[in-house]
Design a protein around this motif. Structure first.
Motif, PDB file in Angstrom:
ATOM      1  N   LYS A  74       0.857  -1.169   0.000  1.00 31.29           N
ATOM      2  CA  LYS A  74       0.000   0.000   0.000  1.00 31.29           C
ATOM      3  C   LYS A  74       0.903   1.231   0.000  1.00 31.29           C
ATOM      4  CE  LYS A  74      -3.849  -2.265   2.296  1.00 31.29           C
ATOM      5  NZ  LYS A  74      -4.763  -2.252   3.461  1.00 31.29           N
ATOM      6  N   ILE A  75       0.320   2.378  -0.178  1.00 27.18           N
ATOM      7  CA  ILE A  75       1.061   3.635  -0.265  1.00 27.18           C
ATOM      8  C   ILE A  75       1.613   4.044   1.096  1.00 27.18           C
ATOM      9  CG2 ILE A  75       0.830   6.122  -0.722  1.00 27.18           C
ATOM     10  CD1 ILE A  75      -1.373   5.371  -2.766  1.00 27.18           C
ATOM     11  N   GLY A  76       2.832   4.556   1.071  1.00 31.14           N
ATOM     12  CA  GLY A  76       3.428   5.222   2.224  1.00 31.14           C
ATOM     13  C   GLY A  76       3.578   6.688   1.877  1.00 31.14           C
ATOM     14  N   ASN A  77       3.128   7.571   2.726  1.00 31.89           N
ATOM     15  CA  ASN A  77       3.168   9.002   2.427  1.00 31.89           C
ATOM     16  C   ASN A  77       4.510   9.577   2.845  1.00 31.89           C
ATOM     17  OD1 ASN A  77       2.941  11.842   2.581  1.00 31.89           O
ATOM     18  ND2 ASN A  77       0.715  11.682   2.689  1.00 31.89           N
ATOM     19  N   ASN A  78       5.390   9.724   1.857  1.00 32.92           N
ATOM     20  CA  ASN A  78       6.695  10.320   2.109  1.00 32.92           C
ATOM     21  C   ASN A  78       6.763  11.715   1.486  1.00 32.92           C
ATOM     22  OD1 ASN A  78       6.708   9.123  -0.488  1.00 32.92           O
ATOM     23  ND2 ASN A  78       8.935   9.123  -0.520  1.00 32.92           N
ATOM     24  N   LEU A  79       5.682  12.446   1.601  1.00 39.43           N
ATOM     25  CA  LEU A  79       5.614  13.823   1.129  1.00 39.43           C
ATOM     26  C   LEU A  79       5.904  14.764   2.293  1.00 39.43           C
ATOM     27  CD1 LEU A  79       2.299  13.373  -0.896  1.00 39.43           C
ATOM     28  CD2 LEU A  79       4.643  13.160  -1.743  1.00 39.43           C
ATOM     29  N   SER A  80       6.090  16.031   2.027  1.00 41.53           N
ATOM     30  CA  SER A  80       6.263  17.070   3.064  1.00 41.53           C
ATOM     31  C   SER A  80       7.416  16.773   4.018  1.00 41.53           C
ATOM     32  CB  SER A  80       4.963  17.247   3.859  1.00 41.53           C
ATOM     33  OG  SER A  80       3.902  17.583   2.999  1.00 41.53           O
ATOM     34  N   GLY A  81       8.554  16.380   3.480  1.00 36.92           N
ATOM     35  CA  GLY A  81       9.752  16.156   4.289  1.00 36.92           C
ATOM     36  C   GLY A  81       9.931  14.756   4.824  1.00 36.92           C
ATOM     37  N   ARG A  82       8.921  13.899   4.661  1.00 34.64           N
ATOM     38  CA  ARG A  82       9.071  12.507   5.085  1.00 34.64           C
ATOM     39  C   ARG A  82       9.841  11.750   4.005  1.00 34.64           C
ATOM     40  NH1 ARG A  82       4.076  14.260   6.722  1.00 34.64           N
ATOM     41  NH2 ARG A  82       3.074  13.697   4.767  1.00 34.64           N
ATOM     42  N   VAL A  83      10.490  10.646   4.376  1.00 29.95           N
ATOM     43  CA  VAL A  83      11.221   9.802   3.435  1.00 29.95           C
ATOM     44  C   VAL A  83      10.775   8.358   3.610  1.00 29.95           C
ATOM     45  CG1 VAL A  83      13.231  11.330   3.262  1.00 29.95           C
ATOM     46  CG2 VAL A  83      13.183   9.542   5.019  1.00 29.95           C
ATOM     47  N   SER A  84      11.064   7.540   2.586  1.00 30.63           N
ATOM     48  CA  SER A  84      10.740   6.119   2.673  1.00 30.63           C
ATOM     49  C   SER A  84      11.766   5.318   1.883  1.00 30.63           C
ATOM     50  CB  SER A  84       9.320   5.844   2.163  1.00 30.63           C
ATOM     51  OG  SER A  84       9.218   6.136   0.788  1.00 30.63           O
ATOM     52  N   ARG A  85      11.735   4.005   2.104  1.00 26.12           N
ATOM     53  CA  ARG A  85      12.576   3.098   1.330  1.00 26.12           C
ATOM     54  C   ARG A  85      11.845   1.767   1.215  1.00 26.12           C
ATOM     55  NH1 ARG A  85      17.490   0.550   4.919  1.00 26.12           N
ATOM     56  NH2 ARG A  85      16.203  -0.234   6.631  1.00 26.12           N
ATOM     57  N   ALA A  86      12.273   0.967   0.242  1.00 22.20           N
ATOM     58  CA  ALA A  86      11.680  -0.348  -0.006  1.00 22.20           C
ATOM     59  C   ALA A  86      12.653  -1.432   0.428  1.00 22.20           C
ATOM     60  CB  ALA A  86      11.368  -0.499  -1.491  1.00 22.20           C
ATOM     61  N   LEU A  87      12.085  -2.565   0.864  1.00 24.33           N
ATOM     62  CA  LEU A  87      12.875  -3.737   1.217  1.00 24.33           C
ATOM     63  C   LEU A  87      12.232  -4.974   0.623  1.00 24.33           C
ATOM     64  CD1 LEU A  87      12.640  -2.018   4.263  1.00 24.33           C
ATOM     65  CD2 LEU A  87      14.575  -3.514   4.532  1.00 24.33           C
ATOM     66  N   LEU A  88      13.070  -5.948   0.303  1.00 25.35           N
ATOM     67  CA  LEU A  88      12.653  -7.293  -0.068  1.00 25.35           C
ATOM     68  C   LEU A  88      13.058  -8.173   1.100  1.00 25.35           C
ATOM     69  CD1 LEU A  88      11.889  -9.729  -1.882  1.00 25.35           C
ATOM     70  CD2 LEU A  88      14.168  -9.542  -2.892  1.00 25.35           C
ATOM     71  N   ALA A  89      12.071  -8.775   1.753  1.00 29.54           N
ATOM     72  CA  ALA A  89      12.347  -9.620   2.924  1.00 29.54           C
ATOM     73  C   ALA A  89      11.815 -11.021   2.671  1.00 29.54           C
ATOM     74  CB  ALA A  89      11.688  -9.026   4.163  1.00 29.54           C
ATOM     75  N   CYS A  90      12.636 -12.021   2.946  1.00 29.72           N
ATOM     76  CA  CYS A  90      12.245 -13.425   2.785  1.00 29.72           C
ATOM     77  C   CYS A  90      12.634 -14.194   4.038  1.00 29.72           C
ATOM     78  CB  CYS A  90      12.935 -14.058   1.578  1.00 29.72           C
ATOM     79  SG  CYS A  90      12.521 -13.285   0.001  1.00 29.72           S
ATOM     80  N   ASP A  91      11.704 -14.984   4.541  1.00 33.62           N
ATOM     81  CA  ASP A  91      11.964 -15.813   5.712  1.00 33.62           C
ATOM     82  C   ASP A  91      12.544 -15.010   6.869  1.00 33.62           C
ATOM     83  OD1 ASP A  91      11.149 -18.162   4.264  1.00 33.62           O
ATOM     84  OD2 ASP A  91      13.101 -18.109   3.266  1.00 33.62           O
ATOM     85  N   GLY A  92      12.086 -13.759   7.017  1.00 30.63           N
ATOM     86  CA  GLY A  92      12.537 -12.928   8.119  1.00 30.63           C
ATOM     87  C   GLY A  92      13.856 -12.224   7.918  1.00 30.63           C
ATOM     88  N   HIS A  93      14.423 -12.283   6.716  1.00 28.31           N
ATOM     89  CA  HIS A  93      15.693 -11.630   6.428  1.00 28.31           C
ATOM     90  C   HIS A  93      15.506 -10.581   5.340  1.00 28.31           C
ATOM     91  CE1 HIS A  93      18.051 -14.609   8.676  1.00 28.31           C
ATOM     92  NE2 HIS A  93      17.213 -15.492   8.181  1.00 28.31           N
TER      93      HIS A  93
END
Length: 149
Positions: free
Chosen positions: A122-141
């Protein structure tokens, strides 16, 4: 990219650590934590009216074990993470920092649904000075991550 242990995840990433503790099921399931949902568009998929078609990929595609991680951004709506060519027990994760400090305050994840090999958050609101990043996680790593944008 080297695999991180659960101990490392607990020390460095609240979202990935929480994901490690979340059981995976055969059906795709969104999970979230921290203060995710505090800002507009959070809790909605990128296909929601007003956002659909406004996203573009930012940064390079990251890969791990033949799987791909992509980060998408819209200056109108925020961002989301997508994984492709994924195996079972993997999830796309989007971490969001509400202070811009590149420290996750909220996160959302989506597991891979049975019979397909991709997932997106779903969308993460990283507007107005907020930042975000994406991760690929498998089996807890966490196997791959993007920069903070």
């Amino acid at each position: 990219m080297r695999r991180r242990t659960l101990q490392t995840l607990l020390a460095t990433s609240g979202a990935a650590a929480m994901l490690a503790l979340t059981p995976f099921t055969a059906q795709a399931a969104p999970h979230s934590g921290g203060n995710y949902g505090a800002y507009g568009f959070e809790g909605q998929y990128p296909t929601v009216g007003g956002c659909a078609g406004s996203f573009r990929q930012v940064g390079p595609t990251k890969t791990a074990d033949g799987m791909s991680l992509k980060y998408f951004y819209s200056d109108r709506c925020g961002s989301f993470a997508r994984i492709e060519n994924s195996r079972a027990n993997c999830a796309a994760v989007l971490e969001r920092s509400n202070s811009g400090a590149a420290r996750a305050d909220g996160w959302v994840s989506e597991t891979v649904d049975a019979g397909i090999n991709y997932a997106y958050t779903k969308i993460g609101n990283n507007l107005s000075g907020r930042v975000s990043r994406a991760l690929l996680a498998c089996d807890g790593h966490a196997l791959a991550s993007t920069n903070w944008y």
